[in-house]
Design an enzyme around this catalytic site. Sequence first.
Site, PDB file in Angstrom:
ATOM      1  N   ASN A   1     -10.150   0.197   0.183  1.00 45.67           N
ATOM      2  CA  ASN A   1      -8.653   0.336   0.288  1.00 45.67           C
ATOM      3  C   ASN A   1      -8.406  -0.339  -1.028  1.00 45.67           C
ATOM      4  O   ASN A   1      -8.447  -1.467  -1.345  1.00 45.67           O
ATOM      5  CB  ASN A   1      -8.148  -0.521   1.514  1.00 45.67           C
ATOM      6  CG  ASN A   1      -6.719  -0.439   1.424  1.00 45.67           C
ATOM      7  OD1 ASN A   1      -5.954  -0.186   0.530  1.00 45.67           O
ATOM      8  ND2 ASN A   1      -6.201  -1.050   2.678  1.00 45.67           N
TER       9      ASN A   1
ATOM     10  N   CYS B   1       0.777  -1.169  -0.087  1.00 50.84           N
ATOM     11  CA  CYS B   1      -0.128   0.114   0.026  1.00 50.84           C
ATOM     12  C   CYS B   1       0.874   1.200   0.169  1.00 50.84           C
ATOM     13  O   CYS B   1       0.235   2.530  -0.125  1.00 50.84           O
ATOM     14  CB  CYS B   1      -1.020  -0.141   1.242  1.00 50.84           C
ATOM     15  SG  CYS B   1      -2.235  -1.504   1.124  1.00 50.84           S
TER      16      CYS B   1
ATOM     17  N   HIS C   1      -2.787   7.141   2.728  1.00 51.40           N
ATOM     18  CA  HIS C   1      -3.388   5.900   1.964  1.00 51.40           C
ATOM     19  C   HIS C   1      -4.629   5.620   2.486  1.00 51.40           C
ATOM     20  O   HIS C   1      -4.965   5.868   3.600  1.00 51.40           O
ATOM     21  CB  HIS C   1      -2.222   4.928   2.374  1.00 51.40           C
ATOM     22  CG  HIS C   1      -2.929   3.582   2.161  1.00 51.40           C
ATOM     23  ND1 HIS C   1      -3.450   3.016   0.954  1.00 51.40           N
ATOM     24  CD2 HIS C   1      -3.061   2.136   2.762  1.00 51.40           C
ATOM     25  CE1 HIS C   1      -4.013   2.112   1.001  1.00 51.40           C
ATOM     26  NE2 HIS C   1      -3.846   1.497   2.171  1.00 51.40           N
TER      27      HIS C   1
HETATM   28  O1  UT7 Z   1      -3.727  -0.773   3.652  1.00 51.33           O
HETATM   29  C1  UT7 Z   1      -3.282  -0.974   4.831  1.00 51.33           C
HETATM   30  C2  UT7 Z   1      -3.696  -2.290   5.559  1.00 51.33           C
HETATM   31  N1  UT7 Z   1      -5.065  -2.356   6.103  1.00 51.33           N
HETATM   32  C3  UT7 Z   1      -5.485  -1.410   6.959  1.00 51.33           C
HETATM   33  O2  UT7 Z   1      -4.916  -0.482   7.269  1.00 51.33           O
HETATM   34  C4  UT7 Z   1      -6.352  -1.975   8.201  1.00 51.33           C
HETATM   35  C5  UT7 Z   1      -6.098  -1.511   9.455  1.00 51.33           C
HETATM   36  N2  UT7 Z   1      -7.073  -2.282  10.443  1.00 51.33           N
HETATM   37  C6  UT7 Z   1      -8.303  -1.785  10.340  1.00 51.33           C
HETATM   38  O3  UT7 Z   1      -8.654  -0.957   9.868  1.00 51.33           O
HETATM   39  C7  UT7 Z   1      -9.323  -2.226  11.550  1.00 51.33           C
HETATM   40  O4  UT7 Z   1      -8.408  -3.099  12.424  1.00 51.33           O
HETATM   41  C8  UT7 Z   1     -10.423  -3.352  10.945  1.00 51.33           C
HETATM   42  C9  UT7 Z   1     -11.412  -2.713  10.336  1.00 51.33           C
HETATM   43  C10 UT7 Z   1      -9.582  -4.453  10.236  1.00 51.33           C
HETATM   44  C11 UT7 Z   1     -11.128  -3.932  12.154  1.00 51.33           C
HETATM   45  O5  UT7 Z   1     -11.348  -3.160  12.977  1.00 51.33           O
HETATM   46  P1  UT7 Z   1     -11.203  -3.348  14.761  1.00 51.33           P
HETATM   47  O6  UT7 Z   1     -12.049  -2.118  15.340  1.00 51.33           O
HETATM   48  O7  UT7 Z   1      -9.751  -3.394  14.920  1.00 51.33           O
HETATM   49  O8  UT7 Z   1     -12.087  -4.709  15.040  1.00 51.33           O
HETATM   50  P2  UT7 Z   1     -11.520  -6.245  15.294  1.00 51.33           P
HETATM   51  O9  UT7 Z   1     -10.606  -6.802  14.512  1.00 51.33           O
HETATM   52  O10 UT7 Z   1     -10.939  -5.965  17.015  1.00 51.33           O
HETATM   53  O11 UT7 Z   1     -12.835  -6.794  15.575  1.00 51.33           O
HETATM   54  C12 UT7 Z   1     -13.997  -6.501  16.506  1.00 51.33           C
HETATM   55  C13 UT7 Z   1     -15.055  -7.505  16.360  1.00 51.33           C
HETATM   56  C14 UT7 Z   1     -14.590  -9.047  16.164  1.00 51.33           C
HETATM   57  O12 UT7 Z   1     -15.354  -9.972  16.926  1.00 51.33           O
HETATM   58  P3  UT7 Z   1     -15.250 -10.240  18.321  1.00 51.33           P
HETATM   59  O13 UT7 Z   1     -13.760 -11.088  18.395  1.00 51.33           O
HETATM   60  O14 UT7 Z   1     -15.098  -8.914  19.234  1.00 51.33           O
HETATM   61  O15 UT7 Z   1     -16.573 -11.215  18.768  1.00 51.33           O
HETATM   62  C15 UT7 Z   1     -14.493  -9.573  14.751  1.00 51.33           C
HETATM   63  O16 UT7 Z   1     -14.680 -10.854  14.707  1.00 51.33           O
HETATM   64  O17 UT7 Z   1     -15.599  -7.375  15.039  1.00 51.33           O
HETATM   65  C16 UT7 Z   1     -15.541  -8.712  14.284  1.00 51.33           C
HETATM   66  N3  UT7 Z   1     -15.772  -8.337  12.661  1.00 51.33           N
HETATM   67  C17 UT7 Z   1     -16.688  -8.237  11.992  1.00 51.33           C
HETATM   68  N4  UT7 Z   1     -18.032  -8.080  12.262  1.00 51.33           N
HETATM   69  C18 UT7 Z   1     -18.587  -7.806  11.273  1.00 51.33           C
HETATM   70  C19 UT7 Z   1     -14.353  -8.533  12.118  1.00 51.33           C
HETATM   71  N5  UT7 Z   1     -14.918  -8.234  10.773  1.00 51.33           N
HETATM   72  C20 UT7 Z   1     -16.112  -7.987  10.774  1.00 51.33           C
HETATM   73  C21 UT7 Z   1     -17.221  -7.680   9.803  1.00 51.33           C
HETATM   74  N6  UT7 Z   1     -18.439  -7.699  10.006  1.00 51.33           N
HETATM   75  N7  UT7 Z   1     -16.879  -7.690   8.552  1.00 51.33           N
END
Ligand code: UT7
Length: 319
Positions: free
Chosen positions: A276, A113, A246
């Site tokens: 993204n 990225c 980005h």
């Molecule tokens: O290009 C560079 C690469 N990428 C990035 O920059 C992405 C960087 N990271 C992020 O944007 C965020 O960390 C995410 C959007 C990927 C995730 O957000 P978060 O606030 O860090 O959520 P999390 O990973 O802590 O997940 C929270 C919950 C989890 O459930 P539990 O374990 O709390 O029960 C996940 O299983 O949300 C759940 N979850 C979803 N729920 C509904 C993860 N993906 C989804 C989804 N829909 N698509």
Amino acid sequence: MTFARIAGTGSYLPPRVVTNDELAARLDTSDAWIRGRTGIRQRHIAEDSQASSDLALEASRRALEAAGLGAADLDLIVVATSTPDFVFPSTACLLQAKLGVRDCPAFDLQAVCSGFVYALATADSFIRNRIAKNALVVGAEVYSRILDWNDRATCVLFGDGAGAVVLAAAEHPGVHASVLHADGSQAGILSVPGNVCGGRIVGSPFLQMQGGQVFKLAVKVLDEVARETLAAAAMRVEDVDWLIPHQANLRILEATAKRLGVARERLVVTVDHHANTSAASVPLALDEFVRAGRIKPGHRVMLQGVGGGFTWGASLVTM
Ligand code: UT7
């Protein structure tokens, strides 16, 4: 002294739009979760027949037209992509052929990225050193090919597209300064850890990410590298008209702007409708704001990449 300036921008998005609701119809997710956690409401997805070089071709034609140049005027082509058409030849060579030219050096650059910012810094260096006069710098991706569409934690985040700039030799900058970094010890937090071996894919061909760790690191390094780039250009944050980080996640963008003290109106956001697009995200956002007449000639723009590797970097440019 010779400098490099952006003489034209272009971009291309494949026509097919996939909304959050479409994903929620077949995955355990929702529009509310995706919008709330990422700001994303839709993404563009390429047709099976479209490869990165096809998206790159459309974006490049538009950038060349905006620059008032033809493909024959190019003496360098750099394509940033993590989703090349083939293992080899490079997508840049395929793009060169599709543009109907030959001879000029063409190569791919792999910095995930951060790829576009790495490619821009590379082309800037070629021009400053008088190795090239007119460089085509492209970010092109078909991330839809490397996503596990059953993994809700990753597949909702990404989209396909391409963006391009023509970077031309000039008496004034242009590109004021670029700062690039990498930390290979963090390779595991964002990867597609498969490879082709003996006629098979060994390892996983799908994107894997430790989202929380990527998030924290991204906010930290985007802030740091913006300050380093301003220092290298002997400028202050008040001198920046537009910040284009980005486009990974609206929360990362807003946190970066806040830490830097950049007003929300000066933050470029396209992640809501592009998602993204990895190496394509920065030139796509730049072109959208240029064509909308919001980024104007003379404006100072901070372009920032961050992503797998782990890699990050920034370039400060006057349009
Ligand atoms: O290009 C560079 C690469 N990428 C990035 O920059 C992405 C960087 N990271 C992020 O944007 C965020 O960390 C995410 C959007 C990927 C995730 O957000 P978060 O606030 O860090 O959520 P999390 O990973 O802590 O997940 C929270 C919950 C989890 O459930 P539990 O374990 O709390 O029960 C996940 O299983 O949300 C759940 N979850 C979803 N729920 C509904 C993860 N993906 C989804 C989804 N829909 N698509």
